[in-house]
Design a protein around this motif. Structure first.
Motif, mmCIF file in Angstrom:
data_model
loop_
_atom_site.group_PDB
_atom_site.id
_atom_site.type_symbol
_atom_site.label_atom_id
_atom_site.label_comp_id
_atom_site.label_asym_id
_atom_site.label_seq_id
_atom_site.Cartn_x
_atom_site.Cartn_y
_atom_site.Cartn_z
ATOM 1 N N ILE A 6 -0.183 -3.457 -3.979
ATOM 2 C CA ILE A 6 1.232 -3.063 -3.969
ATOM 3 C C ILE A 6 1.642 -2.566 -5.354
ATOM 4 C CG2 ILE A 6 3.587 -3.878 -3.595
ATOM 5 C CD1 ILE A 6 2.302 -5.976 -1.678
ATOM 6 N N LYS A 7 1.192 -3.274 -6.380
ATOM 7 C CA LYS A 7 1.498 -2.874 -7.753
ATOM 8 C C LYS A 7 0.905 -1.493 -8.054
ATOM 9 C CE LYS A 7 1.400 -4.738 -12.433
ATOM 10 N NZ LYS A 7 0.970 -5.881 -13.250
ATOM 11 N N ALA A 8 -0.327 -1.247 -7.627
ATOM 12 C CA ALA A 8 -0.963 0.061 -7.832
ATOM 13 C C ALA A 8 -0.184 1.161 -7.121
ATOM 14 C CB ALA A 8 -2.410 0.022 -7.344
ATOM 15 N N LEU A 9 0.227 0.919 -5.883
ATOM 16 C CA LEU A 9 1.006 1.918 -5.145
ATOM 17 C C LEU A 9 2.365 2.157 -5.806
ATOM 18 C CD1 LEU A 9 0.048 0.859 -1.522
ATOM 19 C CD2 LEU A 9 -0.498 3.038 -2.644
ATOM 20 N N HIS A 10 2.983 1.088 -6.279
ATOM 21 C CA HIS A 10 4.257 1.233 -7.000
ATOM 22 C C HIS A 10 4.057 2.152 -8.206
ATOM 23 C CE1 HIS A 10 7.978 0.406 -9.054
ATOM 24 N NE2 HIS A 10 7.325 -0.112 -10.081
ATOM 25 N N LEU A 11 3.031 1.902 -8.986
ATOM 26 C CA LEU A 11 2.778 2.686 -10.182
ATOM 27 C C LEU A 11 2.462 4.149 -9.839
ATOM 28 C CD1 LEU A 11 2.568 2.751 -13.223
ATOM 29 C CD2 LEU A 11 0.206 1.987 -13.015
ATOM 30 N N PHE A 13 3.535 5.877 -7.291
ATOM 31 C CA PHE A 13 4.758 6.581 -6.903
ATOM 32 C C PHE A 13 5.756 6.700 -8.051
ATOM 33 C CE2 PHE A 13 3.040 5.567 -2.681
ATOM 34 C CZ PHE A 13 2.951 6.877 -2.227
ATOM 35 N N VAL A 14 5.698 5.793 -9.020
ATOM 36 C CA VAL A 14 6.509 5.965 -10.229
ATOM 37 C C VAL A 14 6.027 7.207 -10.986
ATOM 38 C CG1 VAL A 14 7.021 4.996 -12.514
ATOM 39 C CG2 VAL A 14 7.233 3.558 -10.476
ATOM 40 N N ILE A 59 9.594 17.294 -1.139
ATOM 41 C CA ILE A 59 8.242 16.841 -0.826
ATOM 42 C C ILE A 59 7.736 15.781 -1.803
ATOM 43 C CG2 ILE A 59 5.831 17.599 -0.615
ATOM 44 C CD1 ILE A 59 6.964 20.327 0.355
ATOM 45 N N ILE A 60 8.170 15.848 -3.063
ATOM 46 C CA ILE A 60 7.670 14.898 -4.063
ATOM 47 C C ILE A 60 8.780 14.015 -4.639
ATOM 48 C CG2 ILE A 60 6.515 14.667 -6.308
ATOM 49 C CD1 ILE A 60 4.999 17.262 -5.612
ATOM 50 N N GLY A 61 9.876 14.613 -5.080
ATOM 51 C CA GLY A 61 10.925 13.866 -5.775
ATOM 52 C C GLY A 61 11.519 12.720 -4.976
ATOM 53 N N TRP A 62 12.139 13.044 -3.859
ATOM 54 C CA TRP A 62 12.779 12.005 -3.045
ATOM 55 C C TRP A 62 11.776 11.020 -2.440
ATOM 56 C CZ3 TRP A 62 17.281 9.898 -3.008
ATOM 57 C CH2 TRP A 62 18.409 10.614 -3.431
ATOM 58 N N PRO A 63 10.703 11.485 -1.817
ATOM 59 C CA PRO A 63 9.749 10.508 -1.261
ATOM 60 C C PRO A 63 9.180 9.567 -2.322
ATOM 61 C CG PRO A 63 9.322 12.666 -0.329
ATOM 62 C CD PRO A 63 10.326 12.860 -1.422
ATOM 63 N N SER A 64 8.878 10.093 -3.504
ATOM 64 C CA SER A 64 8.336 9.241 -4.565
ATOM 65 C C SER A 64 9.352 8.202 -5.019
ATOM 66 C CB SER A 64 7.896 10.095 -5.753
ATOM 67 O OG SER A 64 6.836 10.942 -5.384
ATOM 68 N N ALA A 65 10.603 8.604 -5.155
ATOM 69 C CA ALA A 65 11.650 7.663 -5.558
ATOM 70 C C ALA A 65 11.798 6.547 -4.528
ATOM 71 C CB ALA A 65 12.983 8.393 -5.747
ATOM 72 N N VAL A 66 11.811 6.922 -3.273
ATOM 73 C CA VAL A 66 11.970 5.937 -2.193
ATOM 74 C C VAL A 66 10.766 4.997 -2.141
ATOM 75 C CG1 VAL A 66 12.097 5.667 0.320
ATOM 76 C CG2 VAL A 66 13.540 7.372 -0.826
ATOM 77 N N LEU A 67 9.564 5.558 -2.187
ATOM 78 C CA LEU A 67 8.360 4.722 -2.095
ATOM 79 C C LEU A 67 8.183 3.838 -3.327
ATOM 80 C CD1 LEU A 67 5.993 7.276 -0.376
ATOM 81 C CD2 LEU A 67 6.840 5.131 0.604
ATOM 82 N N ALA A 68 8.474 4.356 -4.512
ATOM 83 C CA ALA A 68 8.397 3.524 -5.726
ATOM 84 C C ALA A 68 9.364 2.353 -5.614
ATOM 85 C CB ALA A 68 8.712 4.361 -6.969
ATOM 86 N N THR A 69 10.548 2.615 -5.080
ATOM 87 C CA THR A 69 11.549 1.562 -4.914
ATOM 88 C C THR A 69 11.118 0.539 -3.873
ATOM 89 O OG1 THR A 69 13.279 3.139 -5.520
ATOM 90 C CG2 THR A 69 13.972 1.127 -4.386
ATOM 91 N N LEU A 70 10.607 1.006 -2.745
ATOM 92 C CA LEU A 70 10.158 0.075 -1.698
ATOM 93 C C LEU A 70 9.038 -0.837 -2.197
ATOM 94 C CD1 LEU A 70 10.221 2.353 1.475
ATOM 95 C CD2 LEU A 70 11.805 0.505 0.883
#
Length: 182
Positions: A6-11, A13-14, A59-70
């Motif tokens: 989870i930490k790796a995925l967070h990073l 998407f950040v 395609i990148i900005g919004w999805p990355s923000a949402v996924l990094a937050t989740l």
């Protein structure tokens, strides 16, 4: 066992979120500077730059923000004691600033898509450095945590901001002297 994934995925998407946050203002600058071109060239550039900005954002900005937050929320659910750490609360304040910055980029993108240019390219260059300052602050907070010297950190952020602004001024002068504006 699930925590490091989870930490790796967070990073991840950040990182992709910051890629979008860094590149969107560059596209805005190019779009603003396209206004000085002849009509035919300006129309072609505006159409292409608006398309590039929209695709990057959607395609990148919004999805990355949402996924990094989740993934960040998931990490806090697993490790709720982080919310009692002073460095985490300060980090969350910077993340809030990042979301405000993200929303401002969203508004500028919508304006430019509609043909509305409200800012100069120089203003946009300075605005672009907000993400850099937030990135520095968050990385140092996360890495140094409680050993972080707050006074040193505050002075460092101020010095970094001054250096970034000086860099923008020097670049602006070089662009004029070397004729890079054309």
């Amino acid at each position: 066992m699930l925590y490091p994934y989870i930490k790796a995925l967070h990073l991840i998407f950040v990182v992709t979120w910051f890629a979008a946050l860094f590149y969107m203002p560059r596209l805005f600058i190019y779009r603003i500077e396209a206004e000085d071109k002849p009509q035919t060239e300006r129309d072609i550039l505006a159409k292409q730059l608006n398309l590039m900005a929209k695709r990057l954002w959607v395609i990148i900005g919004w999805p990355s923000a949402v996924l990094a937050t989740l993934f960040a929320v998931w990490l806090v659910i697993i490790q709720p004691m982080w919310l009692s750490e002073p460095w985490m609360l300060i980090k969350l304040a910077f993340v809030l600033l990042l979301f405000i910055y993200h929303w401002k980029i969203h508004l500028i993108q919508k304006q430019q898509e509609a043909g509305i240019i409200k800012h100069s390219s120089n203003w946009m260059r300075m605005f672009n450095e907000v993400a850099t300052l937030v990135l520095f602050a968050v990385v140092f907070l996360v890495i140094l945590k409680s050993i972080f010297n707050w006074i040193f950190g505050l002075v460092g952020m101020f010095v970094l901001g001054v250096l970034l602004m000086l860099g923008i001024r020097i670049y602006k002068r070089l662009r004029k002297e070397k004729g890079w504006e054309k």
